[in-house]
Design an enzyme around this catalytic site. Structure first.
Site, short mmCIF file in Angstrom:
data_model
loop_
_atom_site.label_atom_id
_atom_site.label_comp_id
_atom_site.label_asym_id
_atom_site.label_seq_id
_atom_site.Cartn_x
_atom_site.Cartn_y
_atom_site.Cartn_z
CB SER A 55 -0.92 0.03 1.22
OG SER A 55 -1.64 1.25 1.22
CG HIS A 75 -4.56 -1.15 4.11
ND1 HIS A 75 -4.88 -0.59 2.88
CD2 HIS A 75 -3.69 -0.28 4.68
CE1 HIS A 75 -4.24 0.55 2.73
NE2 HIS A 75 -3.50 0.76 3.80
CD GLU A 126 -7.37 2.94 0.39
OE1 GLU A 126 -6.41 2.20 0.71
OE2 GLU A 126 -7.65 3.20 -0.79
P1 NAP Z 1 -1.94 -2.58 -13.45
O1 NAP Z 1 -2.56 -1.76 -14.48
O2 NAP Z 1 -2.86 -3.18 -12.51
O3 NAP Z 1 -1.06 -3.74 -14.12
C1 NAP Z 1 -0.29 -3.44 -15.18
C2 NAP Z 1 0.77 -4.49 -15.44
O4 NAP Z 1 0.19 -5.81 -15.52
C3 NAP Z 1 1.42 -4.19 -16.77
O5 NAP Z 1 2.79 -4.36 -16.61
C4 NAP Z 1 0.80 -5.25 -17.69
O6 NAP Z 1 1.61 -5.59 -18.79
C5 NAP Z 1 0.68 -6.41 -16.73
N1 NAP Z 1 -0.22 -7.45 -17.19
C6 NAP Z 1 -1.55 -7.37 -17.33
N2 NAP Z 1 -2.04 -8.54 -17.79
C7 NAP Z 1 -0.98 -9.39 -17.94
C8 NAP Z 1 -0.84 -10.73 -18.36
N3 NAP Z 1 -1.90 -11.46 -18.69
N4 NAP Z 1 0.40 -11.25 -18.37
C9 NAP Z 1 1.46 -10.54 -18.02
N5 NAP Z 1 1.40 -9.26 -17.60
C10 NAP Z 1 0.18 -8.69 -17.56
O7 NAP Z 1 -0.79 -1.74 -12.75
P2 NAP Z 1 -0.60 -1.27 -11.27
O8 NAP Z 1 -1.55 -0.15 -10.96
O9 NAP Z 1 0.85 -1.04 -11.13
O10 NAP Z 1 -1.06 -2.49 -10.34
C11 NAP Z 1 -0.35 -3.71 -10.22
C12 NAP Z 1 -0.98 -4.49 -9.09
O11 NAP Z 1 -0.79 -3.75 -7.87
C13 NAP Z 1 -2.49 -4.70 -9.21
O12 NAP Z 1 -2.86 -5.93 -8.64
C14 NAP Z 1 -3.06 -3.56 -8.39
O13 NAP Z 1 -4.36 -3.83 -7.91
C15 NAP Z 1 -2.05 -3.50 -7.26
N6 NAP Z 1 -1.95 -2.21 -6.56
C16 NAP Z 1 -2.05 -1.04 -7.23
C17 NAP Z 1 -1.92 0.15 -6.53
C18 NAP Z 1 -2.01 1.48 -7.24
O14 NAP Z 1 -2.04 2.51 -6.55
N7 NAP Z 1 -2.02 1.50 -8.57
C19 NAP Z 1 -1.67 0.14 -5.16
C20 NAP Z 1 -1.53 -1.09 -4.51
C21 NAP Z 1 -1.66 -2.26 -5.22
P3 NAP Z 1 1.41 -4.86 -20.22
O15 NAP Z 1 2.21 -3.59 -20.14
O16 NAP Z 1 1.94 -5.82 -21.19
O17 NAP Z 1 -0.05 -4.60 -20.39
#
Ligand code: NAP
Length: 472
Positions: free
Chosen positions: A129, A186, A190
């Site tokens: 987080s 968490h 939030e």
């Molecule tokens: P995201 O948009 O959720 O994920 C993007 C990434 O996932 C990209 O690198 C994408 O690759 C890859 N991806 C998607 N489908 C795939 C597949 N089938 N095979 C391989 N790679 C794949 O980005 P994010 O916001 O950084 O979140 C990542 C994780 O962290 C998620 O689970 C999210 O819920 C969690 N999270 C996010 C936040 C936040 O503030 N954003 C905070 C805490 C946790 P491509 O570039 O090839 O599409």
């Protein structure tokens, strides 16, 4: 080139910042992204000049890592996590460690831990987080899995995490999916706090007639108090103070009133219902988002369903820090934490997670979205009594409840008379009033159940199970 210390799969918002964080803490890194163009873009942009190499495919990626490999996956939760595990598994060797840092559903993590550990790979389900900034500068991290797997990543995550006065904001949470479960809760807390602050804003705007700057000043004051000082109150002030560059009006008023959700709030509420934990404040916040998304229906209903005209009531004044409204904000935020912690306690017993409640409060004190000064009090309460059934009966919290309950009641009553929905505040009032009532009216519910369905009942005056032929 020497082998890298750390591997990152998924260069999304979080992945990109986390790998920069790891590298800045001395961990040479290798990155892989499904779409290679993103890897190239990163390496020539934010990753340029850093000790970070790129990989074109997963075999190349794995070959560039020192053993045992420590690999963080930051990809979309669900199918993509399973897809990456399946694609990378043929190249992994005994002792290598995969960390899923996304917002995975904790049952999925239970399954993945069992599957991968049985193949002699380590698997950690780790809630992260802090958003993009936290990921770069130090997030709060909630890793779960086997203790041996955690030990293999401890030196990495302790350096990457936010640091507070009593240590880094990361600790071993427990076995299986416990890390992702704690992250889910968490996020549920939030959801609650965000909705609570939005209700305070709505009352100040619609009852108090205050503008963005005036409300921002109130939030700034609240942020200076022990009870409300927190990241979410801080950013609420920023949001309310921000003007639309087009016309100088309050930007927040230009934003569509539909709030999205990605699943963790829903999972919190579903888990709570399944495990018999009472989380009405958190549920009300989830329902608030569901209701907000019904925009078309609400537009049609507004002229049909007539409520009372908005009338003012005593919410306090900016000079007294909107005292009754602050009482309502404080108790609802405390209820959100209390409900989340109670859900953790119940889940810990049900899943044998053996959660350490003071440690969880400690790692939420920095880096994460629900960081707040109040977490020190929560940590103290669970240190004083690790078996505490409900945060609100800890002496410090109980004194707050007893002092602030009249203010909360006044605000909920005033909102009801003014026809303004305050789902989290009214749920909190009912939650506290229910919890402090030794005898609730469910005796009548039991009577009805026995009357129509012979469900039997217990009595207050003698032991045993009883049934009455009510309709004779
Ligand atoms: P995201 O948009 O959720 O994920 C993007 C990434 O996932 C990209 O690198 C994408 O690759 C890859 N991806 C998607 N489908 C795939 C597949 N089938 N095979 C391989 N790679 C794949 O980005 P994010 O916001 O950084 O979140 C990542 C994780 O962290 C998620 O689970 C999210 O819920 C969690 N999270 C996010 C936040 C936040 O503030 N954003 C905070 C805490 C946790 P491509 O570039 O090839 O599409």
């Amino acid at each position: 080139m020497s082998k890298a210390h750390f591997g990152l799969i998924g260069l999304g918002v979080m992945g990109e910042n986390l790998v920069l964080n790891a590298e800045s803490n001395g961990f040479s890194s290798v990155v892989y992204n499904r779409t290679y163009a993103k890897t190239e873009e990163f390496l020539s942009g934010r990753g340029a000049g850093k000790n970070i190499q790129g990989a074109t495919d997963l075999q190349d990626f794995v070959s560039k890592l020192e053993r045992p490999r420590r690999i963080l996956m930051m990809v979309k939760a669900g199918g993509p996590v399973d897809a990456v595990i399946q694609q990378i598994s043929p190249f992994l060797e005994e002792g290598d460690l995969l960390i899923d840092g996304g917002n995975s559903e904790y049952h999925d993590t239970e399954r993945r831990v069992a599957e991968l550990e049985s193949k002699s790979f380590g698997f950690i389900g780790m809630g992260v987080s802090g958003g993009a900034k936290g990921a770069l500068e130090g997030p709060s991290m909630m890793p779960g899995g086997t203790k041996a797997s955690y030990d293999a990543i401890e030196s990495l995550v302790r350096k990457m995490a936010a640091q507070v006065e009593d240590g880094p904001c990361v600790t071993y949470i427990g076995p299986g999916g416990s890390g992702h479960f704690v992250k889910t809760v968490h996020n549920g807390i939030e959801y609650g706090i965000e909705q609570i602050l939005a209700e305070g804003y709505d009352l100040m705007k619609r009852v108090g007639g205050m503008n963005g700057t005036q409300m921002a000043d109130v939030f700034a004051h609240w942020n200076s108090t022990e009870e409300l000082s927190s990241y979410l109150v801080e950013i609420t002030e920023v949001c309310l103070r921000t003007k639309d560059p087009d016309d100088g009006a309050d930007l927040v008023e230009k934003i569509q009133d539909k709030a999205g959700q990605k699943g963790t709030g829903l999972w919190t509420v579903v888990s709570a219902l399944q495990m018999g934990a009472s989380v009405p404040t958190i549920y009300a916040s989830l329902n608030g988002r569901v209701m907000s998304s019904m925009k078309e229906q609400r537009i049609k209903a507004e002229p049909i369903l007539k409520g009372p005209a908005i009338k003012s009531f005593d919410m306090g004044t900016p000079a007294d820090g909107m005292a009754p409204l602050m009482d309502a904000m404080v108790l609802a935020c405390m209820a959100s934490y209390a409900q989340g912690m109670e859900l953790l306690r119940i889940a810990s017993a049900e899943h044998n997670y053996n959660l350490n409640m003071p440690s969880i409060a400690q790692i939420w004190k920095g880096g994460c979205i629900i960081r707040a000064r109040l977490l020190k009090r929560i940590q103290d309460a669970f240190n004083a009594d690790p078996q505490l059934a409900n945060l609100l009966i800890d002496p410090w919290f109980a004194e707050q409840v007893n002092r602030r309950l009249p203010g909360l009641a006044k605000v909920v009553a005033g909102a009801a008379e003014a026809g303004i929905p305050v789902p989290c505040l009214s749920s909190t009032l009912d939650y506290i009033n229910s919890y402090r009532t030794a005898r609730l009216p469910q005796n009548l519910v039991q009577a009805m159940r026995d009357c129509f369905g012979s469900h039997t009942y217990e009595r207050v005056d003698k032991d045993g199970i009883f049934h009455t032929e009510w309709l004779n």
